[in-house]
Write a protein that holds these residues in place. Structure first.
Motif, short mmCIF file in Angstrom:
data_model
loop_
_atom_site.label_atom_id
_atom_site.label_comp_id
_atom_site.label_asym_id
_atom_site.label_seq_id
_atom_site.Cartn_x
_atom_site.Cartn_y
_atom_site.Cartn_z
N SER A 163 29.17 83.43 1.60
CA SER A 163 28.86 83.14 0.36
C SER A 163 30.09 82.75 -0.46
CB SER A 163 27.98 84.39 -0.19
OG SER A 163 28.88 85.52 -0.40
N LYS A 164 31.31 82.91 -0.17
CA LYS A 164 32.31 82.69 -0.96
C LYS A 164 33.65 81.86 -0.12
CE LYS A 164 33.42 87.15 -1.88
NZ LYS A 164 33.88 88.29 -2.61
N ALA A 165 33.88 80.91 -0.77
CA ALA A 165 34.83 79.73 -0.02
C ALA A 165 35.79 79.46 -0.84
CB ALA A 165 34.16 78.45 0.17
N TYR A 166 36.94 79.37 -0.21
CA TYR A 166 38.50 78.77 -0.83
C TYR A 166 38.83 77.72 -0.20
CZ TYR A 166 42.81 79.99 -2.90
OH TYR A 166 44.06 80.02 -3.68
N ALA A 167 39.43 76.84 -1.10
CA ALA A 167 39.90 75.50 -0.65
C ALA A 167 41.39 75.41 -0.85
CB ALA A 167 39.28 74.15 -1.35
N ILE A 168 42.01 75.20 0.32
CA ILE A 168 43.45 74.92 0.10
C ILE A 168 43.94 73.55 0.75
CG2 ILE A 168 43.78 76.45 2.18
CD1 ILE A 168 46.74 77.08 0.78
N ASN A 169 44.49 72.71 0.15
CA ASN A 169 44.69 71.23 0.73
C ASN A 169 46.18 70.80 0.35
OD1 ASN A 169 42.09 70.70 2.10
ND2 ASN A 169 41.39 71.38 0.11
N GLN A 170 46.54 69.59 1.10
CA GLN A 170 47.76 69.13 0.49
C GLN A 170 47.46 68.05 -0.72
OE1 GLN A 170 47.46 67.53 4.24
NE2 GLN A 170 49.46 68.21 4.99
N ASN A 171 48.36 68.10 -1.75
CA ASN A 171 48.17 67.40 -2.82
C ASN A 171 48.61 66.03 -3.06
OD1 ASN A 171 48.02 67.23 -5.61
ND2 ASN A 171 49.90 67.83 -6.27
N TYR A 172 47.51 65.24 -2.23
CA TYR A 172 47.62 63.57 -2.28
C TYR A 172 45.95 63.06 -2.19
CZ TYR A 172 47.20 63.25 2.95
OH TYR A 172 47.08 63.36 4.29
N SER A 173 46.05 62.09 -1.89
CA SER A 173 44.51 61.68 -1.86
C SER A 173 43.61 62.16 -1.01
CB SER A 173 44.45 60.24 -1.88
OG SER A 173 45.13 59.60 -0.61
N PHE A 210 50.64 81.89 -0.82
CA PHE A 210 49.40 81.21 -0.80
C PHE A 210 48.23 82.03 -0.23
CE2 PHE A 210 52.33 77.76 -1.18
CZ PHE A 210 51.84 76.89 -2.28
N VAL A 211 48.64 82.80 0.82
CA VAL A 211 47.73 83.81 1.61
C VAL A 211 47.40 84.93 0.67
CG1 VAL A 211 47.60 85.18 3.56
CG2 VAL A 211 48.24 82.88 4.02
N ALA A 212 48.54 85.26 -0.08
CA ALA A 212 48.23 86.40 -1.06
C ALA A 212 47.20 86.03 -2.11
CB ALA A 212 49.52 86.73 -1.61
N ARG A 213 47.27 84.86 -2.43
CA ARG A 213 46.10 84.49 -3.53
C ARG A 213 44.76 84.16 -2.82
NH1 ARG A 213 48.89 78.97 -6.21
NH2 ARG A 213 46.84 78.90 -6.92
N ILE A 214 44.88 83.78 -1.66
CA ILE A 214 43.49 83.79 -0.80
C ILE A 214 42.89 85.17 -0.69
CG2 ILE A 214 42.46 83.12 1.40
CD1 ILE A 214 44.49 80.97 1.61
N LYS A 215 43.84 86.22 -0.33
CA LYS A 215 43.36 87.42 0.06
C LYS A 215 42.87 88.30 -1.17
CE LYS A 215 45.06 91.44 2.27
NZ LYS A 215 46.16 92.32 2.96
N SER A 216 43.26 87.73 -2.52
CA SER A 216 42.77 88.38 -3.69
C SER A 216 41.36 87.79 -4.00
CB SER A 216 43.81 88.13 -4.69
OG SER A 216 43.97 86.79 -4.98
N ALA A 217 41.07 86.48 -3.41
CA ALA A 217 39.94 85.88 -3.89
C ALA A 217 38.69 86.24 -3.04
CB ALA A 217 40.00 84.40 -3.75
N GLY A 242 46.99 89.61 8.52
CA GLY A 242 45.55 90.26 8.78
C GLY A 242 44.66 90.13 8.12
N LEU A 243 44.56 88.78 7.74
CA LEU A 243 43.18 88.38 6.61
C LEU A 243 42.22 87.88 7.55
CD1 LEU A 243 42.16 87.97 3.91
CD2 LEU A 243 43.38 85.67 3.92
N ASP A 244 41.03 88.55 7.69
CA ASP A 244 39.93 88.15 8.21
C ASP A 244 39.01 87.02 7.65
OD1 ASP A 244 38.14 88.12 10.27
OD2 ASP A 244 37.01 90.02 9.84
N VAL A 245 39.35 85.69 7.97
CA VAL A 245 38.59 84.60 7.37
C VAL A 245 38.39 83.77 8.48
CG1 VAL A 245 39.38 85.04 5.00
CG2 VAL A 245 40.59 83.41 6.66
#
Length: 404
Positions: A163-173, A210-217, A242-245
């Motif tokens: 029910s919760k998603a995170y998006a991490i992507n390269q900063n171009y088109s 970046f993973v720390a930010r993902i973990k907190s979300a 050790g992030l289970d995603v």
């Protein structure tokens, strides 16, 4: 032998051969991908020639090395024009695809009757069938909405989305397209986007922050269009923390990713144009291996299908050995339907985006087609038919048709 060659030349001098130019990254950082495109194109052309060629002659193929750069691609395009190339093919890089489609557009405006076609095998930036769309450009691959829609649908059915998603992507088109697609699919997928980040392309050495930010979300699924080291290092940092995603990816099948990621890759998903395991009879991967020495991987499957679709289009034309009419070839491509092992592939006339099946797979142990010499590989979860994966034509595409 000299007499025989001369006689053959005289006998075939009236027939104009169809000339294809592969303007690809054959040196530099994208060499491995560029070589895969070139190998698949040559396999497809060999099949056309084995069936009798076209216009009374074998189809000719010339490679041009763009060295991974747009300016170099522009130089090679000019060389292809001088060589009389009718169709250019390229795949490794949306930036280069953007350069080439503009080069083709300008050339065709300035040289009526001597048009060229651009068969785009891998440039997935939305703008290529948006504000840069043009009649002589055909995209024989997916786009971000097609991949993300397929991932969301298949993962939801498999109860793997959450029910919760995170998006991490390269900063171009491309990365921005993926992020937008994740946002757009949230309602259908029943998830909340709890975080997003766009980062520099292939410059990040440590993804721990970046993973720390993902973990907190606290997401259930992490969507990423990352490729190369940016995907590998992101997954490794996630495993180290050790992030289970569950990762929902687009380029996890790039050669080397599974070997380098190791156990971290298990259970992660990918949406792509092709997967050997998705072929019902295995006839195509076995035929490809017999001809090339290796099973098709990464971009080779769908690139071969693009040449198969060209062959279908050419089979409807007869120039009787005379001049090649590229506009007629483009019109035939528009109306072609290629029956790939995964399902039919057609061309949407409004923007020349192919409507094609999208394969969703996940990484498992003991796969039928192991990746990178490991005991892991891709298991097909679902093949999404093209009509379910496609999205509406972008308003920014105002295609001008010949004589319109």
């Amino acid at each position: 032998m000299a007499l025989g060659a001369g006689t053959l030349g005289a006998a075939t001098s009236q027939a104009e051969p169809l000339k294809i130019g592969i303007i690809e990254s054959l040196s530099g950082s994208q060499t491995s991908t560029g070589r895969l495109y070139a190998r698949a194109v040559k396999y497809g052309v060999d099949r056309i020639n084995a069936a009798g060629g076209f216009n009374g002659e074998p189809v000719q193929v010339t490679e041009y090395d763009n060295a991974g750069g747009a300016s170099e691609a522009a130089d090679k395009f000019r060389q292809a024009v001088a060589d009389g190339v009718n169709i250019i093919i390229q795949g490794a890089s949306s930036a280069i695809a953007g350069q080439l489609t503009e080069d083709v557009r300008k050339h065709n405006l300035r040289n009526p009757g001597k048009e060229m076609i651009f068969m785009n095998l891998g440039g997935e930036a939305m703008e290529l069938t948006g504000d840069k769309c043009q009649f002589y450009h055909f995209r024989f691959t997916t786009t971000a909405p097609m991949r993300i829609t397929a991932l969301v649908n298949a993962m939801k059915k498999s109860d793997a989305l959450g029910s919760k998603a995170y998006a991490i992507n390269q900063n171009y088109s491309w990365g921005k397209d993926v992020q937008a697609a994740v946002e757009a699919a949230a309602s259908e997928g029943g998830y909340e986007v709890v975080g997003e980040v766009l980062h520099d392309v292939n410059k990040i050495q440590d993804f721990a922050p970046f993973v720390a930010r993902i973990k907190s979300a606290e997401p259930d699924t992490v969507f990423t269009g990352n490729w190369s080291n940016d995907l590998l290092l992101l997954m490794k940092a996630t495993g180290d923390a050790g992030l289970d995603v569950t990762f929902a990816t687009t380029f996890l099948d790039q050669p080397g990713n599974i070997a380098n990621a190791g156990q971290t890759a298990l259970g992660h998903y990918i949406a792509n144009n092709y997967d050997n395991a998705a072929t019902p009879t295995n006839e195509f991967p076995e035929a490809y291996k017999a001809a090339t020495g290796a099973y098709p991987i990464f971009v080779e499957g769908h690139s071969t299908f693009a040449l198969g679709q060209l062959q279908e289009a050419l089979s409807t034309l007869d120039f009787k050995g005379g001049d090649i009419n590229v506009t007629d070839i483009a019109l035939a491509l528009e109306n072609s339907v290629y029956q790939s092992p995964l399902g039919p592939i057609s061309v949407r006339k409004e923007d020349h985006q192919t409507i094609r099946p999208v394969v969703v797979s996940k990484v498992v142990k003991g796969a039928k087609y192991p990746a990178d010499g490991t005991d892991m590989g891709f298991e097909t979860v679902e093949v999404i038919p093209g009509e379910k994966a496609i999205y509406p034509v972008q308003d920014s595409c105002q295609m001008k048709r010949p004589n319109a």
